[in-house]
Design an enzyme around this catalytic site. Structure first.
Site, PDB file in Angstrom:
ATOM      1  N   CYS A 166     103.616  38.655 103.319  1.00 19.66           N
ATOM      2  CA  CYS A 166     102.653  37.600 102.957  1.00 19.66           C
ATOM      3  C   CYS A 166     102.833  37.040 101.550  1.00 19.66           C
ATOM      4  O   CYS A 166     102.901  35.824 101.365  1.00 19.66           O
ATOM      5  CB  CYS A 166     101.228  38.127 103.137  1.00 19.66           C
ATOM      6  SG  CYS A 166     100.881  38.589 104.848  1.00 19.66           S
ATOM      7  N   ARG A 201     110.443  43.946  90.985  1.00 22.38           N
ATOM      8  CA  ARG A 201     111.374  44.180  92.088  1.00 22.38           C
ATOM      9  C   ARG A 201     110.833  45.260  93.024  1.00 22.38           C
ATOM     10  O   ARG A 201     111.557  46.097  93.544  1.00 22.38           O
ATOM     11  CB  ARG A 201     112.780  44.516  91.580  1.00 22.38           C
ATOM     12  CG  ARG A 201     113.849  44.339  92.651  1.00 22.38           C
ATOM     13  CD  ARG A 201     115.264  44.222  92.089  1.00 22.38           C
ATOM     14  NE  ARG A 201     115.635  45.327  91.252  1.00 22.38           N
ATOM     15  CZ  ARG A 201     116.013  45.180  89.977  1.00 22.38           C
ATOM     16  NH1 ARG A 201     116.060  43.987  89.415  1.00 22.38           N
ATOM     17  NH2 ARG A 201     116.337  46.247  89.276  1.00 22.38           N
ATOM     18  N   SER A 202     109.505  45.217  93.249  1.00 18.06           N
ATOM     19  CA  SER A 202     108.902  46.180  94.177  1.00 18.06           C
ATOM     20  C   SER A 202     109.412  45.899  95.586  1.00 18.06           C
ATOM     21  O   SER A 202     109.796  44.768  95.911  1.00 18.06           O
ATOM     22  CB  SER A 202     107.382  46.046  94.143  1.00 18.06           C
ATOM     23  OG  SER A 202     106.996  44.815  94.729  1.00 18.06           O
ATOM     24  N   ASP A 224     113.390  43.970  86.512  1.00 17.43           N
ATOM     25  CA  ASP A 224     112.324  44.964  86.363  1.00 17.43           C
ATOM     26  C   ASP A 224     112.718  45.957  85.279  1.00 17.43           C
ATOM     27  O   ASP A 224     113.751  45.778  84.624  1.00 17.43           O
ATOM     28  CB  ASP A 224     111.966  45.631  87.696  1.00 17.43           C
ATOM     29  CG  ASP A 224     112.945  46.723  88.088  1.00 17.43           C
ATOM     30  OD1 ASP A 224     113.958  46.912  87.375  1.00 17.43           O
ATOM     31  OD2 ASP A 224     112.711  47.379  89.114  1.00 17.43           O
ATOM     32  N   ILE A 225     111.899  46.996  85.091  1.00 22.42           N
ATOM     33  CA  ILE A 225     112.161  47.900  83.965  1.00 22.42           C
ATOM     34  C   ILE A 225     113.517  48.582  84.084  1.00 22.42           C
ATOM     35  O   ILE A 225     114.085  49.006  83.082  1.00 22.42           O
ATOM     36  CB  ILE A 225     111.036  48.970  83.838  1.00 22.42           C
ATOM     37  CG1 ILE A 225     110.719  49.584  85.208  1.00 22.42           C
ATOM     38  CG2 ILE A 225     109.776  48.360  83.215  1.00 22.42           C
ATOM     39  CD1 ILE A 225     109.764  50.762  85.151  1.00 22.42           C
TER      40      ILE A 225
END
Lengths: 349, 349
Positions: A166, A201-202, A224-225
């Protein structure tokens, strides 16, 4: 007459410049999508209210707030929304019951449930949801199709669109609304020539979003980290789907000045995108529940700013639900018109 | 059903990628404009055929070819086109006669006439043409308004649009057609965030084009043999009109990789834009009568390629002529509807 006597006094310039940053609210984009959902819903002639079962098995206040918003929008739009609070231990059984309940059209689960063990227990729950009711597009087949740029569940017939997650799809829809997708280009290539940075970047949001944008032709820096990755379809976007390469020498500071579009999804109050590194006239979109951009400063530098995306995400949730219903096997009593509408539902993407 | 039995065989990807470079022919853009010109022309109810007098006082084969094309298109579109060949010495008198001839609506002159002395003798001829009949927008008042981002001849009434030079306006119209102008943004700022390189800085084409694009919000690198200049409305496009700074440290090789759009107008067979320096998915437009791009190579690298612009330029010529007629003082016998149409002619730019 000779122009040595000019028709206009020199210096009669416009008195002030037009506002330079256009702020677009999620509500504007969501309303457009919800009316499309309503049109399609009435065309497919479902004999009952479409029904979503949402399982809340964690105590994340954001999840609860999002659930309340979703319930409100669902009911305003004529959908049934069962918010089911269960403890972690009963969740799997409850989902299986919903899988087997013909009155339930779609199933939604609020993650994370086992923050310490997302990659295993949360993934296991995502696979427990029936593919036919997976309104979030988190089942492996939906994820596989997304990452492989496969848009249908039923090749070669290609009438049943695969479900996309979603929030990533909400951002794609926002970029279409903002005309960053160029309709002059061929469908599937409409981001060609655009450079986009996605900060987050989950597995649920940032990585699928980077993949979707790269599959549509963009050059995407995923930050991301742990570092920067480049998602592209290769030189001249000749590849059928995106490829990913690590960019150990690059940092956020390097890629921001290159980016036409910057998308923030960092779930913390502390993080702010450094405005001074944005390209003049960049398009800035925030999908974090925190503000990743300094609003006042970004309006001095960006051409378009979308401060939040949540309402679009809920509209996409209902769109996905209507898509699942359209994908479901033809029932007895479904008219030919309704069946045709189901096969043509949301053919724009 | 569990998605461990996927609904689609893995790997069922699309069999080939969509074509990556969209080639847009000038004809497509010109047809759209000509039909708009016809609609406006019939609305303003001119009791006779609009008439253009074109003066050919040089022996440039390209000028002659362009004149022949213009005549053909004019007559196809129901305009009268008087191609008048004169020697240089009689040109000024001939133009003055046309200025004073009420049956002539617009005047066009093919330049250069004195190649060795353009800046003086050609400019003198451009000023000889009446502002009210200057279909090429080369009179000082028209040029002044363009460079100062003043869009009307009659502030504060603002019913009479200032005339813009044909080829630069043709390229603006092409960029609108290609959706490089983003209609989501405020009118006057629709190129904000775009970086554009214009190769050619002639007084007739390249410099006015760079100014128009920068006035609309773009960051424009203007490149010619004397070096690179940067045209912008400043940080955050806060300025009312473009400013120009020399960039002695930059070369074409430096600015091509930064450019979303590359526009070639170099009038020689030898020059080619180095394809390897183009940004992936760049938009490439050629307005030179020679091919400034290597067509085969550019189609492997660009998202959009417009190989020529001449037909759009001729459409703009007729559009400018109808605009001049609409700007002219109301005649006896002009109906209120026709007058209203004249005041509303081409309000889109």
């Amino acid at each position: 007459m000779s122009s040595s006597t000019p028709a206009v006094p020199h210096g009669a310039a416009p008195t002030e410049p037009p506002k330079t940053c256009k702020v677009i609210l999620a509500d504007t984009i969501a309303k457009k999508m919800l009316s499309e959902v309503q049109t399609t819903l009435s065309a497919i002639q479902l004999p009952r209210r479409p029904t979503l079962s949402a399982f809340l098995a964690n105590s994340d206040p954001h999840a609860y707030q999002y659930a309340e918003w979703s319930k409100k929008t669902c009911e305003e739009q004529g959908f049934s929304f069962n918010l089911i609070k269960v403890d972690k231990e009963s969740l799997e059984e409850a989902i299986i019951a919903a899988n087997n309940d013909p009155s339930v059209d779609g199933i939604l689960v609020y993650y994370p449930i086992w923050p310490a063990n997302q990659s295993h227990q949360d993934r296991y729950i995502q696979e427990t949801v029936s593919l036919a009711k997976d309104v979030e597009g988190l089942c492996h087949t939906h994820l596989f199709n997304m990452y492989h740029n496969i848009r249908f569940l039923d090749p070669p017939t290609n009438l049943k669109k695969s479900i996309l997650p979603c929030t990533p799809l909400a951002i794609v829809k926002a970029l279409e609304h903002l005309q960053i997708y160029n309709p002059i280009l061929a469908y599937g290539n409409r981001l060609y020539g655009k450079t986009i940075t996605v900060i987050n970047r989950s597995e649920v949001n940032g990585r699928p979003l980077a993949a979707l944008l790269a599959n549509d032709g963009a050059t995407v820096y995923s930050v991301d980290i742990t570092g920067v990755q480049l998602f592209t379809r290769g030189s001249g976007i000749k590849a059928l789907r995106h490829q990913v390469v690590d960019k150990p020498d690059l940092t956020l500071e390097d890629v921001l000045p290159l980016s036409d579009v910057v998308i923030g999804g960092v779930p913390t109050e502390k993080f702010k995108v450094p405005t001074e590194l944005l390209r003049e006239g960049a398009v800035c979109i925030n999908f974090s529940s925190f503000r990743n951009f300094d609003g006042a400063a970004v309006k001095e530098k960006a051409s378009i700013y979308v401060p939040s995306i949540g309402k679009v995400t809920i509209a996409v949730l209902l769109r996905n639900l209507v898509r699942l219903i359209s994908n479901s096997p033809r029932q007895e009593g479904t008219s030919d018109d309704a069946q045709k509408a189901r096969e043509g539902a949301f053919t724009d993407d």
